[in-house]
Design a protein around this motif. Structure first.
Motif, PDB file in Angstrom:
ATOM      1  N   PHE A   1      43.676  36.845  47.578  1.00 17.72           N
ATOM      2  CA  PHE A   1      45.086  37.384  47.342  1.00 17.72           C
ATOM      3  C   PHE A   1      45.924  36.843  48.253  1.00 17.72           C
ATOM      4  O   PHE A   1      47.149  36.423  48.106  1.00 17.72           O
ATOM      5  CB  PHE A   1      44.998  38.982  47.820  1.00 17.72           C
TER       6      PHE A   1
ATOM      7  N   ARG B   1      42.617  48.422  46.877  1.00 14.86           N
ATOM      8  CA  ARG B   1      43.253  49.286  45.743  1.00 14.86           C
ATOM      9  C   ARG B   1      43.432  48.241  44.589  1.00 14.86           C
ATOM     10  O   ARG B   1      42.886  48.763  43.781  1.00 14.86           O
ATOM     11  CB  ARG B   1      44.819  49.555  46.141  1.00 14.86           C
ATOM     12  N   LEU B   2      43.683  47.069  44.717  1.00 18.39           N
ATOM     13  CA  LEU B   2      43.628  46.293  43.546  1.00 18.39           C
ATOM     14  C   LEU B   2      42.291  45.828  42.961  1.00 18.39           C
ATOM     15  O   LEU B   2      42.105  45.616  41.926  1.00 18.39           O
ATOM     16  CB  LEU B   2      44.387  45.052  43.705  1.00 18.39           C
ATOM     17  N   ARG B   3      41.292  45.670  43.935  1.00 12.67           N
ATOM     18  CA  ARG B   3      39.887  45.359  43.406  1.00 12.67           C
ATOM     19  C   ARG B   3      39.114  46.113  43.950  1.00 12.67           C
ATOM     20  O   ARG B   3      38.380  45.955  45.166  1.00 12.67           O
ATOM     21  CB  ARG B   3      39.821  43.947  43.700  1.00 12.67           C
TER      22      ARG B   3
ATOM     23  N   GLU C   1      45.582  47.327  50.292  1.00 12.86           N
ATOM     24  CA  GLU C   1      45.942  46.975  49.113  1.00 12.86           C
ATOM     25  C   GLU C   1      45.109  46.119  48.521  1.00 12.86           C
ATOM     26  O   GLU C   1      44.912  46.356  47.341  1.00 12.86           O
ATOM     27  CB  GLU C   1      47.419  46.040  49.445  1.00 12.86           C
ATOM     28  N   SER C   2      44.350  45.346  49.196  1.00 11.53           N
ATOM     29  CA  SER C   2      43.231  44.479  48.466  1.00 11.53           C
ATOM     30  C   SER C   2      42.096  45.571  47.703  1.00 11.53           C
ATOM     31  O   SER C   2      41.761  45.191  46.668  1.00 11.53           O
ATOM     32  CB  SER C   2      42.670  43.401  49.328  1.00 11.53           C
TER      33      SER C   2
END
Length: 91
Positions: A7, A53-55, A50-51
């Motif tokens: 990311f 959350r996305l993965r 956030e990382s």
């Protein structure tokens, strides 16, 4: 960790902001890291959350058994009684 780095590679402005935050907390790169000091870095915390959350970090292959009448997934018919492994990846 690898997904977080991916990311950051895809978003260099975020990588720069994170590097600036870490450099301001640790101006001397030889300084030993402290848990409390690292834990207090808000942008690092945001990037990691956030990382995740996305993965999401979950075990691969949450196994389910298809109901006896079968089901359609996308354009594919899956017969009943078949085991299917699912992942919780967000795209």
């Amino acid at each position: 960790m690898c997904r977080t780095l991916n990311f950051l590679i895809d978003h260099p402005e975020c990588a720069r902001r994170l590097a600036d935050e870490v450099k301001s907390a640790y101006p001397d790169a030889r300084t030993r890291l402290s848990y409390d000091k690292v834990h207090a870095l808000p942008y690092l915390d945001a990037v990691l959350h956030e990382s995740m959350r996305l993965r999401p970090i979950v075990a691969e292959g949450m196994e389910r058994v298809i109901p006896k009448e079968g089901t359609i997934l996308g354009n594919y018919f899956i017969p009943g009684g078949v085991s299917a492994a699912l992942t919780a990846t967000v795209f």
